[in-house]
Design a protein around this motif. Structure first.
Motif, PDB file in Angstrom:
ATOM      1  N   LEU A   1      47.667 -19.968 -48.176  1.00  0.00           N
ATOM      2  CA  LEU A   1      47.899 -20.195 -50.159  1.00  0.00           C
ATOM      3  C   LEU A   1      49.328 -19.384 -49.629  1.00  0.00           C
ATOM      4  N   ASP A   2      48.849 -17.011 -49.077  1.00  0.00           N
ATOM      5  CA  ASP A   2      49.688 -16.820 -49.056  1.00  0.00           C
ATOM      6  C   ASP A   2      51.444 -16.877 -48.579  1.00  0.00           C
ATOM      7  N   SER A   3      50.646 -18.154 -47.590  1.00  0.00           N
ATOM      8  CA  SER A   3      52.428 -19.116 -46.997  1.00  0.00           C
ATOM      9  C   SER A   3      52.986 -18.916 -47.843  1.00  0.00           C
ATOM     10  N   LEU A   4      52.463 -20.173 -48.118  1.00  0.00           N
ATOM     11  CA  LEU A   4      52.654 -21.468 -49.015  1.00  0.00           C
ATOM     12  C   LEU A   4      53.468 -20.448 -50.261  1.00  0.00           C
ATOM     13  N   GLU A   5      53.059 -19.268 -51.031  1.00  0.00           N
ATOM     14  CA  GLU A   5      53.495 -18.259 -52.210  1.00  0.00           C
ATOM     15  C   GLU A   5      54.704 -18.165 -51.648  1.00  0.00           C
ATOM     16  N   GLU A   6      54.847 -17.323 -50.436  1.00  0.00           N
ATOM     17  CA  GLU A   6      56.084 -16.749 -49.678  1.00  0.00           C
ATOM     18  C   GLU A   6      57.009 -17.791 -50.035  1.00  0.00           C
ATOM     19  N   MET A   7      56.735 -19.094 -48.945  1.00  0.00           N
ATOM     20  CA  MET A   7      58.036 -20.081 -49.194  1.00  0.00           C
ATOM     21  C   MET A   7      58.639 -20.719 -50.348  1.00  0.00           C
ATOM     22  N   LYS A   8      57.926 -20.708 -51.080  1.00  0.00           N
ATOM     23  CA  LYS A   8      58.314 -21.325 -52.365  1.00  0.00           C
ATOM     24  C   LYS A   8      59.189 -20.402 -52.863  1.00  0.00           C
ATOM     25  N   SER A   9      58.859 -19.126 -52.685  1.00  0.00           N
ATOM     26  CA  SER A   9      60.122 -18.242 -53.166  1.00  0.00           C
ATOM     27  C   SER A   9      61.336 -18.321 -52.921  1.00  0.00           C
ATOM     28  N   VAL A  10      60.986 -19.154 -51.400  1.00  0.00           N
ATOM     29  CA  VAL A  10      62.881 -18.800 -50.843  1.00  0.00           C
ATOM     30  C   VAL A  10      63.209 -20.747 -51.182  1.00  0.00           C
ATOM     31  N   ASP A  11      64.649 -20.522 -52.095  1.00  0.00           N
ATOM     32  CA  ASP A  11      65.330 -21.649 -52.664  1.00  0.00           C
ATOM     33  C   ASP A  11      65.398 -22.835 -51.155  1.00  0.00           C
TER      34      ASP A  11
ATOM     35  N   ASP B   1      55.024 -11.832 -41.161  1.00  0.00           N
ATOM     36  CA  ASP B   1      54.704 -13.222 -39.478  1.00  0.00           C
ATOM     37  C   ASP B   1      54.400 -14.597 -40.037  1.00  0.00           C
ATOM     38  N   SER B   2      52.904 -14.356 -39.975  1.00  0.00           N
ATOM     39  CA  SER B   2      52.317 -15.219 -40.693  1.00  0.00           C
ATOM     40  C   SER B   2      53.247 -16.583 -41.200  1.00  0.00           C
ATOM     41  N   THR B   3      53.868 -16.329 -42.188  1.00  0.00           N
ATOM     42  CA  THR B   3      54.776 -17.054 -42.912  1.00  0.00           C
ATOM     43  C   THR B   3      55.503 -18.024 -42.449  1.00  0.00           C
ATOM     44  N   VAL B   4      56.334 -17.020 -41.074  1.00  0.00           N
ATOM     45  CA  VAL B   4      57.341 -17.753 -40.012  1.00  0.00           C
ATOM     46  C   VAL B   4      57.158 -18.358 -38.780  1.00  0.00           C
ATOM     47  N   GLU B   5      55.268 -18.006 -38.753  1.00  0.00           N
ATOM     48  CA  GLU B   5      54.711 -19.147 -38.161  1.00  0.00           C
ATOM     49  C   GLU B   5      54.410 -20.701 -38.566  1.00  0.00           C
TER      50      GLU B   5
ATOM     51  N   GLN C   1      74.417 -13.677 -41.878  1.00  0.00           N
ATOM     52  CA  GLN C   1      73.433 -13.185 -41.027  1.00  0.00           C
ATOM     53  C   GLN C   1      72.284 -14.028 -41.603  1.00  0.00           C
ATOM     54  N   SER C   2      71.912 -14.068 -42.473  1.00  0.00           N
ATOM     55  CA  SER C   2      70.539 -14.855 -43.077  1.00  0.00           C
ATOM     56  C   SER C   2      70.116 -16.587 -42.164  1.00  0.00           C
ATOM     57  N   LEU C   3      71.885 -17.061 -41.081  1.00  0.00           N
ATOM     58  CA  LEU C   3      70.710 -18.196 -40.748  1.00  0.00           C
ATOM     59  C   LEU C   3      70.944 -18.322 -39.350  1.00  0.00           C
ATOM     60  N   GLN C   4      71.190 -16.882 -38.432  1.00  0.00           N
ATOM     61  CA  GLN C   4      70.926 -16.516 -37.153  1.00  0.00           C
ATOM     62  C   GLN C   4      70.051 -17.095 -36.419  1.00  0.00           C
ATOM     63  N   SER C   5      69.085 -16.506 -36.773  1.00  0.00           N
ATOM     64  CA  SER C   5      67.611 -16.641 -36.703  1.00  0.00           C
ATOM     65  C   SER C   5      66.590 -16.491 -36.868  1.00  0.00           C
ATOM     66  N   PHE C   6      65.123 -16.462 -36.461  1.00  0.00           N
ATOM     67  CA  PHE C   6      64.237 -16.859 -37.178  1.00  0.00           C
ATOM     68  C   PHE C   6      63.946 -15.227 -38.105  1.00  0.00           C
ATOM     69  N   ASP C   7      64.315 -14.678 -36.969  1.00  0.00           N
ATOM     70  CA  ASP C   7      64.025 -13.107 -37.155  1.00  0.00           C
ATOM     71  C   ASP C   7      64.677 -12.453 -38.430  1.00  0.00           C
ATOM     72  N   ALA C   8      66.329 -13.099 -38.920  1.00  0.00           N
ATOM     73  CA  ALA C   8      66.990 -12.512 -39.729  1.00  0.00           C
ATOM     74  C   ALA C   8      66.679 -13.542 -40.885  1.00  0.00           C
ATOM     75  N   PHE C   9      66.342 -14.624 -40.414  1.00  0.00           N
ATOM     76  CA  PHE C   9      65.817 -15.223 -42.055  1.00  0.00           C
ATOM     77  C   PHE C   9      64.534 -14.440 -42.685  1.00  0.00           C
ATOM     78  N   GLN C  10      63.602 -14.118 -41.399  1.00  0.00           N
ATOM     79  CA  GLN C  10      62.514 -12.987 -42.270  1.00  0.00           C
ATOM     80  C   GLN C  10      63.320 -12.025 -42.786  1.00  0.00           C
ATOM     81  N   GLU C  11      64.256 -11.236 -42.589  1.00  0.00           N
ATOM     82  CA  GLU C  11      64.400  -9.658 -42.345  1.00  0.00           C
ATOM     83  C   GLU C  11      65.298 -10.088 -43.955  1.00  0.00           C
TER      84      GLU C  11
END
Length: 286
Positions: free
Chosen positions: A266-276, A244-248, A228-238
């Motif tokens: 910085l906020d986006s970077l932290e969110e990215m680092k939280s996802v393996d 939204d800013s991190t996805v962009e 499910q999480s790999l089907q689209s950006f929306d699914a991955f984001q959820e």
């Protein structure tokens, strides 16, 4: 020594031979007519059978693979085809023969032969009528098949099922996300490849069995649902609770070979680092 025949006897013998010859010619003429009619009729029936096979293929794919509903015109087209081919063996044998086949006296003369000496033949009225009905049925079958193909590609007002174009868009979105993630999930990549192949090549190949396509499609979409999480950006984001800013930012990063920390909030970077998956896929440099 045998005695010579009298003139009247010789004439009678010659007339008998001539009559036998004409009868043989007449029989061959009727056979030629029957063979021609059967050949023309079989050709039309073969084409009708091919179109019916295509219709049944796409009907099965629409209903069993995509979950759509067959248009009512399909039933009418099939009934018309059945009516056009509803002829008994005895009727067929009678229809392919010319009207004078039962006459005792031979009727073939020079008007039944063309300049090359070949017997001229034509369709009987009955066969001509049946062929006209078959051609009408073929047109109706073709129209129903085209309508079903359009439904498979574009769908209808019923939003409970996805058409093939929608599936293609979803596959493209998933492939874009996989590209950003560095194609880390091999099983899901295989699923994407299989769905793409089914949509682009196998779907429109009606020479194969529809049940085979349905089975492969069900297996591919079942594997799709497992990721499910790999089907689209929306699914991955959820799935990963990303803003939204991190996805962009992720979309921007996927288009560049190198970026600096200044390019990423910085906020986006932290969110990215939280996802393996993102931590290993997105590389930043000072």
């Amino acid at each position: 020594m045998s005695r010579s025949q009298s003139l009247p006897t010789a004439v009678e013998a010659l007339e008998g031979k001539a009559k036998e010859h004409k009868q043989a010619q007449n029989t061959q003429h009727h056979l030629s007519i029957a063979e021609f009619n059967i050949r023309e009729l079989n050709g039309e029936l073969d084409e009708l059978a091919d179109r019916l096979r295509d219709l049944r293929y796409y009907k099965t794919v629409l209903e069993q693979a995509f979950g759509g509903s067959t248009p009512t015109m399909t039933v009418d087209a099939i009934q018309m085809a059945e009516k056009a081919t509803d002829v008994t063996q005895d009727d067929l044998l009678e229809n392919v023969q010319s009207d004078d086949v039962s006459q005792e006296e031979p009727v073939l003369d020079e008007t039944g032969v063309d300049s090359s000496g070949r017997v001229e033949v034509q369709l009987t009225a009955e066969v001509e009528t049946q062929i006209s009905q078959i051609k009408t049925a073929k047109r109706q079958i073709k129209m129903a098949t085209d309508k079903i193909q359009t439904l498979i590609e574009n769908g209808d007002e019923d939003t409970s099922w996805r058409n093939s174009n929608e599936w293609k868009e979803k596959v493209r979105a998933a492939e874009e996300l996989q590209s950003i993630l560095g194609s880390q999930n091999k099983k899901f990549n295989q699923t994407l490849n299989q769905i793409r192949r089914l949509l682009n090549r196998d779907l429109m190949d009606s020479s194969d069995r529809a049940t085979k396509f349905v089975h492969q499609w069900e297996r591919a979409t079942s594997n799709w649902e497992k990721h499910q999480s790999l089907q689209s950006f929306d699914a991955f984001q959820e799935e990963h609770d990303l803003s939204d800013s991190t996805v962009e930012e992720i979309r921007k990063l996927s288009k560049s070979e190198q970026v600096t920390l200044a390019d990423v909030a910085l906020d986006s970077l932290e969110e990215m680092k939280s996802v393996d998956e993102l931590e290993s896929a997105v590389k930043l440099s000072l």
